[in-house]
Design a protein around this motif. Structure first.
Motif, PDB file in Angstrom:
ATOM      1  N   GLN A  89       0.846  -1.191   0.000  1.00  0.00           N
ATOM      2  CA  GLN A  89       0.000   0.000   0.000  1.00  0.00           C
ATOM      3  C   GLN A  89       0.880   1.239   0.000  1.00  0.00           C
ATOM      4  O   GLN A  89       1.932   1.267   0.644  1.00  0.00           O
ATOM      5  CB  GLN A  89      -0.918   0.005   1.229  1.00  0.00           C
ATOM      6  N   PHE A  90       0.453   2.252  -0.746  1.00  0.00           N
ATOM      7  CA  PHE A  90       1.151   3.536  -0.702  1.00  0.00           C
ATOM      8  C   PHE A  90       0.714   4.276   0.551  1.00  0.00           C
ATOM      9  O   PHE A  90      -0.467   4.307   0.893  1.00  0.00           O
ATOM     10  CB  PHE A  90       0.833   4.367  -1.937  1.00  0.00           C
ATOM     11  N   LEU A  91       1.682   4.864   1.255  1.00  0.00           N
ATOM     12  CA  LEU A  91       1.389   5.639   2.464  1.00  0.00           C
ATOM     13  C   LEU A  91       1.866   7.071   2.244  1.00  0.00           C
ATOM     14  O   LEU A  91       3.066   7.323   2.089  1.00  0.00           O
ATOM     15  CB  LEU A  91       2.098   5.026   3.676  1.00  0.00           C
ATOM     16  N   SER A  92       0.939   7.995   2.213  1.00  0.00           N
ATOM     17  CA  SER A  92       1.303   9.407   2.068  1.00  0.00           C
ATOM     18  C   SER A  92       2.006   9.870   3.339  1.00  0.00           C
ATOM     19  O   SER A  92       1.463   9.736   4.435  1.00  0.00           O
ATOM     20  CB  SER A  92       0.045  10.257   1.838  1.00  0.00           C
ATOM     21  N   PRO A  93       3.218  10.400   3.209  1.00  0.00           N
ATOM     22  CA  PRO A  93       3.936  10.824   4.416  1.00  0.00           C
ATOM     23  C   PRO A  93       3.235  11.958   5.161  1.00  0.00           C
ATOM     24  O   PRO A  93       3.293  12.033   6.391  1.00  0.00           O
ATOM     25  CB  PRO A  93       5.306  11.276   3.882  1.00  0.00           C
ATOM     26  N   VAL A  94       2.552  12.821   4.427  1.00  0.00           N
ATOM     27  CA  VAL A  94       1.826  13.929   5.072  1.00  0.00           C
ATOM     28  C   VAL A  94       0.603  13.394   5.813  1.00  0.00           C
ATOM     29  O   VAL A  94       0.374  13.713   6.990  1.00  0.00           O
ATOM     30  CB  VAL A  94       1.405  14.990   4.033  1.00  0.00           C
ATOM     31  N   ASP A  95      -0.180  12.557   5.126  1.00  0.00           N
ATOM     32  CA  ASP A  95      -1.375  12.004   5.772  1.00  0.00           C
ATOM     33  C   ASP A  95      -1.001  11.084   6.926  1.00  0.00           C
ATOM     34  O   ASP A  95      -1.756  10.975   7.913  1.00  0.00           O
ATOM     35  CB  ASP A  95      -2.204  11.229   4.747  1.00  0.00           C
ATOM     36  N   ALA A  96       0.161  10.439   6.808  1.00  0.00           N
ATOM     37  CA  ALA A  96       0.601   9.543   7.888  1.00  0.00           C
ATOM     38  C   ALA A  96       0.777  10.306   9.191  1.00  0.00           C
ATOM     39  O   ALA A  96       0.480   9.795  10.270  1.00  0.00           O
ATOM     40  CB  ALA A  96       1.907   8.862   7.499  1.00  0.00           C
TER      41      ALA A  96
END
Length: 341
Positions: A89-96
């Motif tokens: 899964q792609f994890l957005s660093p900002v949303d994380a």
């Protein structure tokens, strides 16, 4: 009536159109090839192997992240892994940093793509991901960067320079990230012994999946849909059967449904031209093709399409027969195309 757009109506604007220099374009392609070859020549294969084996051994999800162009690459690599049946899964660093990191746990691997290794968003993400117990891997191109010192494993992707004349726009760096990630994905696919059938199961709606899943029996017409007749039937008595079933042919059979031959609408035209009024006395059996191409129901649908296209001339249909040469269906080119093949 409306006027033409300014850029089409003004001759002066056309003269000012920028043109690509073909020599410079060729030089750019050669330069990119040189920079990519530098990556292939200098890549540390022991690092690549350790990276691939680590992902393969993961019992959790492989999360991949990056910022900007590296983020787009990360999404593509993650989607490639998923298409191969690998949890990713792609994890957005900002949303994380705003709640999404809650999905991470100690069984997961977090792969961070960054050319510089000094991307602020990733550096801020590291301690939070570490606290969740995830295994951290950095994939960078600048040596001695901050990110590699904070991760459990670092892979260095050798980069001579960007293709951009200012050595700024991420062109070559993103290309080698993509090449690296997709190559690793295929290595994992090989290690997992993924079959064509397994791959197709992950692509059921696309042309790829359909070509690997659909068999002739899935797309053929059968029973009352079949345009059948006996060899002793008069041609003119079978015109309704020939035209009403949408196959463009007749399947000539005996009393036990054994295939004797085929008679097409093309055969009808040729017979009419040659025999004129004599056609009223001719039987289907006298004019049919007694050596037609056929196929079995268990063959792949794409094989049927290839067989239709075989020389000396293409055909629009194939009778489907069983091991006793009995007609059990018909597959048409229109049917294959309608099925998405």
């Amino acid at each position: 009536m409306g006027s033409l757009p300014h850029f089409l109506s003004d001759p002066l604007s056309q003269k000012q159109t920028h043109l690509v220099d073909p020599i410079k374009l060729k030089t750019l392609f050669k330069s990119q090839q040189k920079y990519l070859n530098n990556f292939f020549d200098k890549l540390d294969h022991s690092q690549a192997l350790l990276f691939t084996q680590t992902l393969l051994n993961s019992t959790g999800t492989i999360f991949i992240t990056g910022v900007g162009k590296s983020g787009f690459v990360s999404k593509n690599i993650s989607q490639t892994l998923v298409s191969l049946g690998i949890k990713s899964q792609f994890l957005s660093p900002v949303d994380a940093l705003h709640g999404d990191i809650g999905i991470l746990n100690e069984t997961d691997v977090l792969v961070m793509f960054s050319k510089s290794g000094n991307t602020e968003e990733l550096l801020r993400l590291v301690p939070c991901a570490r606290a969740k117990g995830a295994y951290l891997i950095s994939v960078t191109s600048v040596e001695g960067n901050a990110l590699m010192g904070l991760c459990d494993l670092n892979v260095h992707l050798p980069l001579e320079r960007e293709l951009c004349p200012f050595d700024l726009a991420p062109t070559t760096s993103t290309a080698i990230q993509m090449v690296f990630g997709c190559t690793v994905a295929i290595a994992m696919m090989d290690a997992k012994c993924l079959t064509k059938e397994g791959y197709a199961a992950n692509h059921p709606a696309g042309r790829i999946g359909k070509s690997l899943i659909f068999k002739v029996k899935d797309v053929m017409k059968k029973q009352e849909e079949l345009p059948v007749c006996k060899e002793g039937d008069l041609i003119m008595d079978q015109l309704v059967e020939l035209t009403s079933k949408g196959c463009g042919c007749l399947l000539v059979i005996d009393d036990d449904y054994h295939l004797i031959g085929t008679f097409t609408d093309g055969d009808l035209r040729r017979t009419l031209k040659a025999s004129k009024e004599g056609i009223f006395k001719l039987t289907v059996g006298e004019m049919c093709n007694r050596n037609p191409r056929t196929i079995s129901a268990e063959k792949m649908a794409v094989e049927a399409m290839k067989k239709m296209e075989d020389p000396p001339s293409p055909v629009q249909f194939l009778p489907v027969i069983n091991e006793e040469n009995k007609v059990i269906g018909i597959v048409t080119l229109h049917g294959l195309v309608s099925a998405g093949l």
